[in-house]
Design a protein around this motif. Structure first.
Motif, PDB file in Angstrom:
ATOM      1  N   GLN A  20       0.833  -1.203   0.000  1.00 55.39           N
ATOM      2  CA  GLN A  20       0.000   0.000   0.000  1.00 55.39           C
ATOM      3  C   GLN A  20       0.870   1.256   0.000  1.00 55.39           C
ATOM      4  O   GLN A  20       0.550   2.242  -0.677  1.00 55.39           O
ATOM      5  CB  GLN A  20      -0.939  -0.002   1.197  1.00 55.39           C
ATOM      6  N   TRP A  21       1.953   1.247   0.741  1.00 58.12           N
ATOM      7  CA  TRP A  21       2.839   2.404   0.782  1.00 58.12           C
ATOM      8  C   TRP A  21       3.432   2.669  -0.604  1.00 58.12           C
ATOM      9  O   TRP A  21       3.505   3.818  -1.049  1.00 58.12           O
ATOM     10  CB  TRP A  21       3.946   2.176   1.799  1.00 58.12           C
ATOM     11  N   LYS A  22       3.834   1.599  -1.292  1.00 55.72           N
ATOM     12  CA  LYS A  22       4.375   1.759  -2.644  1.00 55.72           C
ATOM     13  C   LYS A  22       3.316   2.322  -3.588  1.00 55.72           C
ATOM     14  O   LYS A  22       3.610   3.188  -4.413  1.00 55.72           O
ATOM     15  CB  LYS A  22       4.902   0.427  -3.169  1.00 55.72           C
ATOM     16  N   LEU A  23       2.094   1.844  -3.462  1.00 52.73           N
ATOM     17  CA  LEU A  23       1.002   2.332  -4.302  1.00 52.73           C
ATOM     18  C   LEU A  23       0.710   3.804  -4.000  1.00 52.73           C
ATOM     19  O   LEU A  23       0.565   4.613  -4.923  1.00 52.73           O
ATOM     20  CB  LEU A  23      -0.259   1.491  -4.078  1.00 52.73           C
ATOM     21  N   ILE A  24       0.656   4.165  -2.737  1.00 52.99           N
ATOM     22  CA  ILE A  24       0.410   5.554  -2.352  1.00 52.99           C
ATOM     23  C   ILE A  24       1.517   6.446  -2.893  1.00 52.99           C
ATOM     24  O   ILE A  24       1.258   7.533  -3.428  1.00 52.99           O
ATOM     25  CB  ILE A  24       0.273   5.689  -0.823  1.00 52.99           C
ATOM     26  N   ASP A  25       2.752   6.001  -2.776  1.00 49.88           N
ATOM     27  CA  ASP A  25       3.878   6.782  -3.268  1.00 49.88           C
ATOM     28  C   ASP A  25       3.770   6.996  -4.774  1.00 49.88           C
ATOM     29  O   ASP A  25       3.962   8.113  -5.272  1.00 49.88           O
ATOM     30  CB  ASP A  25       5.186   6.077  -2.913  1.00 49.88           C
ATOM     31  N   ARG A  26       3.429   5.945  -5.508  1.00 50.67           N
ATOM     32  CA  ARG A  26       3.278   6.048  -6.958  1.00 50.67           C
ATOM     33  C   ARG A  26       2.131   6.984  -7.323  1.00 50.67           C
ATOM     34  O   ARG A  26       2.255   7.838  -8.205  1.00 50.67           O
ATOM     35  CB  ARG A  26       3.034   4.661  -7.564  1.00 50.67           C
ATOM     36  N   LEU A  27       1.014   6.868  -6.610  1.00 53.71           N
ATOM     37  CA  LEU A  27      -0.131   7.731  -6.881  1.00 53.71           C
ATOM     38  C   LEU A  27       0.171   9.195  -6.554  1.00 53.71           C
ATOM     39  O   LEU A  27      -0.272  10.099  -7.268  1.00 53.71           O
ATOM     40  CB  LEU A  27      -1.357   7.244  -6.106  1.00 53.71           C
ATOM     41  N   GLU A  28       0.912   9.435  -5.488  1.00 60.39           N
ATOM     42  CA  GLU A  28       1.296  10.810  -5.151  1.00 60.39           C
ATOM     43  C   GLU A  28       2.168  11.409  -6.253  1.00 60.39           C
ATOM     44  O   GLU A  28       2.001  12.579  -6.608  1.00 60.39           O
ATOM     45  CB  GLU A  28       2.033  10.851  -3.813  1.00 60.39           C
ATOM     46  N   ARG A  29       3.078  10.622  -6.803  1.00 53.99           N
ATOM     47  CA  ARG A  29       3.910  11.117  -7.908  1.00 53.99           C
ATOM     48  C   ARG A  29       3.057  11.411  -9.132  1.00 53.99           C
ATOM     49  O   ARG A  29       3.270  12.419  -9.818  1.00 53.99           O
ATOM     50  CB  ARG A  29       5.006  10.105  -8.250  1.00 53.99           C
ATOM     51  N   GLN A  30       2.076  10.548  -9.416  1.00 53.80           N
ATOM     52  CA  GLN A  30       1.190  10.786 -10.550  1.00 53.80           C
ATOM     53  C   GLN A  30       0.368  12.058 -10.353  1.00 53.80           C
ATOM     54  O   GLN A  30       0.208  12.849 -11.290  1.00 53.80           O
ATOM     55  CB  GLN A  30       0.247   9.598 -10.767  1.00 53.80           C
ATOM     56  N   VAL A  31      -0.159  12.260  -9.159  1.00 58.49           N
ATOM     57  CA  VAL A  31      -0.943  13.460  -8.882  1.00 58.49           C
ATOM     58  C   VAL A  31      -0.067  14.701  -9.038  1.00 58.49           C
ATOM     59  O   VAL A  31      -0.491  15.706  -9.620  1.00 58.49           O
ATOM     60  CB  VAL A  31      -1.575  13.390  -7.471  1.00 58.49           C
ATOM     61  N   GLN A  32       1.145  14.645  -8.528  1.00 64.91           N
ATOM     62  CA  GLN A  32       2.065  15.774  -8.665  1.00 64.91           C
ATOM     63  C   GLN A  32       2.347  16.062 -10.136  1.00 64.91           C
ATOM     64  O   GLN A  32       2.324  17.213 -10.567  1.00 64.91           O
ATOM     65  CB  GLN A  32       3.372  15.493  -7.910  1.00 64.91           C
TER      66      GLN A  32
END
Length: 74
Positions: A36-48
């Motif tokens: 989940q942490w890896k997914l959140i990190d990836r999604l945060e980069r996409q949002v940015q």
């Protein structure tokens, strides 16, 4: 003496099984949290990245010449 040792042995076996089960559960939860942490990190980069693209598009739209289009109700 074997009569008194038998309940203690059974109790010890039960406690050991619980500890093994808890260790397995903790490991599974750790793996889930890591995923989940890896997914959140990836999604945060996409949002940015998308926020930067929107900001760039807004900035370039402000600099572009206005387009003469009929209103949407036509």
């Amino acid at each position: 003496m074997t009569d008194s040792a038998s309940p203690d042995s059974a109790r010890l076996d039960e406690l050991e099984m619980r500890v093994v089960h808890q260790d397995q559960t903790i490991e599974e939860l750790n793996e889930a949290i890591t995923a989940q942490w890896k997914l959140i990190d990836r999604l945060e980069r996409q949002v940015q990245h998308l926020a930067e693209r929107v900001a760039d598009a807004e900035q370039s739209a402000g600099q572009a010449a206005p387009v003469d289009r009929p209103p949407p109700h036509y």
